[in-house]
Motif scaffolding. Structure first.
Motif, PDB file in Angstrom:
ATOM      1  N   MET B 326      -2.112   9.743  12.041  1.00 21.66           N
ATOM      2  CA  MET B 326      -0.848   9.108  12.392  1.00 21.66           C
ATOM      3  C   MET B 326      -0.649   7.839  11.604  1.00 21.66           C
ATOM      4  N   ARG B 327      -1.707   7.083  11.470  1.00 20.44           N
ATOM      5  CA  ARG B 327      -1.578   5.825  10.718  1.00 20.44           C
ATOM      6  C   ARG B 327      -1.235   6.101   9.273  1.00 20.44           C
ATOM      7  N   ARG B 328      -1.871   7.096   8.748  1.00 20.54           N
ATOM      8  CA  ARG B 328      -1.616   7.420   7.350  1.00 20.54           C
ATOM      9  C   ARG B 328      -0.176   7.889   7.158  1.00 20.54           C
ATOM     10  N   ASN B 329       0.271   8.691   8.038  1.00 26.03           N
ATOM     11  CA  ASN B 329       1.676   9.144   7.965  1.00 26.03           C
ATOM     12  C   ASN B 329       2.606   7.950   8.009  1.00 26.03           C
ATOM     13  N   HIS B 330       2.262   7.062   8.855  1.00 25.75           N
ATOM     14  CA  HIS B 330       3.104   5.862   8.960  1.00 25.75           C
ATOM     15  C   HIS B 330       3.121   5.105   7.640  1.00 25.75           C
ATOM     16  N   GLN B 331       1.964   4.932   7.028  1.00 29.31           N
ATOM     17  CA  GLN B 331       1.861   4.233   5.753  1.00 29.31           C
ATOM     18  C   GLN B 331       2.646   4.977   4.677  1.00 29.31           C
ATOM     19  N   TRP B 332       2.471   6.239   4.600  1.00 33.71           N
ATOM     20  CA  TRP B 332       3.212   7.028   3.622  1.00 33.71           C
ATOM     21  C   TRP B 332       4.709   6.826   3.802  1.00 33.71           C
ATOM     22  N   GLY B 333       5.068   6.849   5.013  1.00 40.04           N
ATOM     23  CA  GLY B 333       6.498   6.678   5.260  1.00 40.04           C
ATOM     24  C   GLY B 333       6.994   5.356   4.682  1.00 40.04           C
ATOM     25  N   THR B 334       6.305   4.279   4.884  1.00 42.30           N
ATOM     26  CA  THR B 334       6.720   2.959   4.400  1.00 42.30           C
ATOM     27  C   THR B 334       6.731   2.916   2.870  1.00 42.30           C
ATOM     28  N   ALA B 335       5.704   3.460   2.332  1.00 39.34           N
ATOM     29  CA  ALA B 335       5.623   3.437   0.871  1.00 39.34           C
ATOM     30  C   ALA B 335       6.820   4.165   0.265  1.00 39.34           C
TER      31      ALA B 335
END
Lengths: 297, 342
Positions: B326-335
Motif C-alpha cells: 500500500m505504501r508503495r502504491n501511494h508513493q508511485w501515485g505521487t511520483a
C-alpha cells in the motif's frame, strides 16, 4: 486373635508335632541354652525319648482344642537332623516351679508349666521343655519368656560357580551369574523380603594396586523375573532391581536386586543376573577372582 | 512388656513342611520345588511380642542394659547335596526405605554382643538344625535401637578359568531390631503426610504417600488403601500398599500403591491405612489421577498449536506485505503526479 487367624490362613499345611505330645505328657525339659541342635520342626529329637511319633491326628488328642489349626500329615523333618546327642533330658516330671534359676542359663528344671486351662483364648497352651527360653537380667528373675513357632523358611538358592570368560584390559566383561531363586515360605499376610547383591574387589596374584579391579568397576543388573510363584494367586508383585542392562548399578555397596512389594502368603521368584566388569587399563594380566554375594533378609 | 510368669503361655503353631517339593501339597502347590537352596527362620519369639507379626520373622526386642537374649534359628539345607553353611552376625542399616545388611561381615556394636552356638554347619541333604543366638547387652550400653542380621551363608567353589572367576555366595538371614534402654520400650509412631496421585507411563494409577517415622523404633510398613466417592459414587479397593518400606526413627520415606489401570480418573476420596506391627495410622485425601493429558491428546494438541502458530505468523507476514504494498502504491501515485508534463 490375629495370631490365630494367621495360623488358620496357613492352616492347610500345619500339623501338630510331637512337641504337643510331650506337652500333653507334661514334659518339662531343659531350657534351650544347651540345645545347640535341637530341631524344632517336627520336634522329634532323635535322642530324647519322645513318646509316640507324631501320628497326625493322634497327636492332637492330648491338646485342648482351642484353636482351629488343622493337623495335616505330620511332617517330621525328612531326615534326622544333624545333631550331637544333646543332653536333652527328657524330664518326664513337669516341674511346675515358678522358676528362679540361680544362674541365668543353666538348663535347669525351671520349665514353666502352662496351665492347659483357660489361657488367652487365642493360644494353644503347650509347654515344651526345649522350647522355653528365658531372658534374664542380672537378677535371677526371669523376665521374658518366649515361645517357639514353626513357620516356613525364607530360602535362597545355592549358587553355582560362574565363569566370566576372558577380557582384555580396557574392556568390559559381561557374564551371566546363574539363576538365583528366593523362596519365601513364611506364609505371611504381608510378606516382605529384599534381595541385595554386592561384589568384592577382583584380585589376582598378590592383590596389589595393579592387580586389583576395584568393586567400583563391577556393575550388576538383575533383569526381569524369569519365573515367579504365587500359589495363592494373590497378585504378588516382584520388582526387579534393574530391569535392563541400561539400569545396571555398581555393586560396591549392597544394591537391591529384587524385592517383593505385594502379595500374600508363599511366594518365589527366579532371576538371572548379569555381572559387568569394567577392566581398568592398568590391570595386569592374570586370573582375577572376586566374590559376588546375594543376600536376602 | 514382661509377662508375669504365672500368666505365661507357650505356643506351638505346628509344622510347616519344608517346601522342597510338594507333590502331595494340599489346596495349592507350595512355592516351586525349585533349585537347591538353604533356608532360615526364627524359632523363638517373646510371648509379649506374640501379637506383632514382625516379631515372628525378625528378632525384635526391647531390653535394659545387662540383659542376655537367646533366640533360636533354624537352618535347613534343601539341596540334594551336603551343604557347608556358615552362620555369623552382620551389621545392617536402614536407608532409602529398605533394611539392608552390610556387605561381608561388618562389625558393629550389636555384632560384638552377638554369638551363635555354632558357626559352621555341615548339613546333610534335606536336613535342618537349630542354632542358638545369644545377644549379651552390656551394662553400659547406650540406649537406642540397633540393627543387624544373622546370616546363614553358602558359597560356591571357585573354578579357575583363563582370566576370571567368580565365587558366588548366597546368604539368607534373620533381621535384628534390638532396642536397648531402661524401662519400657519407646513408642512406635509414624505420621502420614501428603498423598500424591498420578499415572505411570503405562497408565496405571499410583498413589504415593509420604511417611515420617516420628517414634523411637523402626517401622516396617504395610497396609491398605481404599478409594471412595468416585465418579458415580463408586468405591474401589481396598488395595494393598507396596510393602517393604522400612524407616528408622526420624527417617522419612514413601509408600507407593499401584492401582488397576482401568480406574477412572476421579476425583476420589482416598483413605490409606498403614501399620507396622501393632501401630496403625490412617490418612485421608482427595485425589485425582488426571494429572497428565494422555499421549494421544497431547500429540493432537501439539499439532494444533503448531498449525495455529504458523497461521498467526502467516497472517502477520501477510499484513506486513500488504502494508508495504500500500505504501508503495501511494508513493508511485505521487511520483506519477509529479511527472505530469506541465
Amino acid at each position: 486373635m490375629r495370631k490365630t487367624a494367621f495360623l488358620t490362613a496357613a492352616g492347610g499345611r500345619l500339623a501338630i508335632t510331637a512337641a504337643l505330645t510331650m506337652a500333653a505328657a507334661g514334659l518339662a525339659g531343659t531350657t534351650v541354652a544347651e540345645a545347640s541342635a535341637v530341631p524344632v520342626a517336627g520336634a522329634s529329637t532323635g535322642t530324647s525319648a519322645v513318646p509316640p511319633a507324631p501320628a497326625g491326628p493322634a497327636a492332637n488328642s492330648g491338646m485342648p482344642a482351642t484353636t482351629p489349626m488343622q493337623p495335616s500329615s505330620p511332617v517330621a523333618p525328612a531326615t534326622t537332623p544333624m545333631q550331637p546327642s544333646s543332653p536333652v533330658a527328657p524330664a518326664t516330671t513337669p516341674s511346675v516351679t515358678p522358676t528362679r534359676p540361680a544362674a541365668p542359663f543353666r538348663p535347669a528344671a525351671p520349665a514353666t508349666h502352662v496351665p492347659s486351662g483357660p489361657a488367652a483364648p487365642a493360644v494353644i497352651p503347650v509347654p515344651t521343655g526345649p522350647n522355653i527360653t528365658t531372658e534374664t537380667t542380672g537378677t535371677p528373675d526371669p523376665t521374658t519368656v518366649t515361645f517357639a513357632v514353626n513357620v516356613g523358611l525364607l530360602q535362597i538358592s545355592v549358587p553355582t560357580t560362574a565363569n566370566l570368560g576372558t577380557g582384555n584390559t580396557g574392556t568390559s566383561i559381561t557374564a551371566a551369574l546363574g539363576t538365583v531363586t528366593v523362596t519365601d515360605n513364611r506364609a505371611e499376610l504381608a510378606p516382605v523380603w529384599t534381595a541385595t547383591a554386592v561384589s568384592s574387589n577382583f584380585t589376582t596374584g598378590a592383590a596389589g594396586t595393579a592387580e586389583t579391579i576395584p568393586n567400583s568397576d563391577v556393575s550388576y543388573w538383575s533383569g526381569p523375573a524369569l519365573a515367579t510363584s504365587d500359589p495363592g494367586d494373590t497378585g504378588a508383585t516382584f520388582v526387579p532391581g534393574q530391569l535392563t542392562s541400561a539400569d545396571a548399578v555398581v555393586i560396591a555397596a549392597p544394591q537391591t536386586a529384587f524385592s517383593l512389594t505385594a502379595g500374600i502368603g508363599e511366594n518365589s521368584v527366579t532371576w538371572d543376573p548379569t555381572l559387568v566388569v569394567a577392566v581398568p587399563d592398568g590391570a595386569v594380566a592374570g586370573t582375577y577372582t572376586g566374590t559376588v554375594t546375594h543376600s536376602v533378609a | 512388656m514382661r509377662c508375669p510368669l504365672s500368666a505365661l503361655v507357650l505356643l506351638v503353631t505346628g509344622v510347616l513342611a519344608p517346601a522342597t517339593s510338594a507333590p502331595a501339597a494340599p489346596a495349592y502347590a507350595s512355592a516351586a520345588p525349585g533349585p537347591a537352596s538353604i533356608g532360615i527362620r526364627l524359632v523363638d519369639i517373646p510371648v509379649s511380642e506374640g501379637a506383632d507379626m514382625r516379631a515372628w520373622r525378625y528378632i525384635i526386642d526391647h531390653v535394659p542394659p545387662g540383659t542376655l537374649i537367646r533366640r533360636r534359628v533354624l537352618v535347613e539345607n534343601q539341596s540334594p547335596s551336603v551343604a557347608n553353611v556358615t552362620l555369623y552376625p552382620d551389621a545392617a542399616t536402614i536407608r532409602h526405605g529398605s533394611f539392608l545388611g552390610d556387605a561381608g561381615q561388618t562389625r558393629s556394636e550389636l555384632t560384638t554382643w552377638t554369638r551363635e552356638s555354632r558357626q559352621a554347619l555341615r548339613l546333610a541333604p534335606h536336613a535342618n538344625t537349630t542354632v542358638t543366638v545369644r545377644i549379651r547387652v552390656p551394662r553400659d550400653a547406650s540406649p537406642g535401637e540397633r540393627y543387624g542380621v544373622i546370616w546363614a551363608q553358602v558359597a560356591s567353589r571357585v573354578r579357575e578359568s583363563r582370566q576370571f572367576a567368580v565365587r558366588e555366595v548366597s546368604r539368607v538371614g534373620v533381621r535384628i531390631y534390638l532396642d536397648v534402654g531402661p524401662g519400657g520400650p519407646p513408642p512406635t509412631n509414624f505420621a502420614i503426610g501428603r498423598m500424591i496421585a498420578s499415572r505411570k507411563r503405562n497408565g496405571a494409577p499410583v498413589i504415593v504417600a509420604a511417611v515420617h517415622n516420628t517414634g523411637g523404633r523402626a517401622v516396617d510398613l504395610s497396609g491398605r488403601l481404599k478409594l471412595s466417592d468416585g465418579p458415580g459414587g463408586i468405591t474401589a479397593g481396598p488395595f494393598r500398599v507396596g510393602y517393604g518400606t522400612t524407616l528408622a526413627p526420624g527417617q522419612a520415606g514413601q509408600v507407593e500403591t499401584i492401582l488397576p489401570r482401568r480406574l477412572p480418573d476421579g476425583p476420589w476420596h482416598a483413605m490409606i491405612d498403614l501399620q507396622s506391627g501393632l501401630t496403625e495410622r490412617k490418612a485421608y485425601a482427595t485425589v485425582s489421577f488426571a494429572t497428565h493429558v494422555n499421549a494421544a491428546n497431547s500429540a493432537a494438541l501439539r499439532r494444533y498449536t503448531i498449525i495455529g502458530v504458523i497461521l498467526i505468523i502467516a497472517l502477520g507476514l501477510a499484513f506486513l506485505v500488504r502494508q508495504r504494498l500500500m505504501r508503495r502504491n501511494h508513493q508511485w501515485g505521487t511520483a506519477t503526479d509529479d511527472q505530469l508534463p506541465t
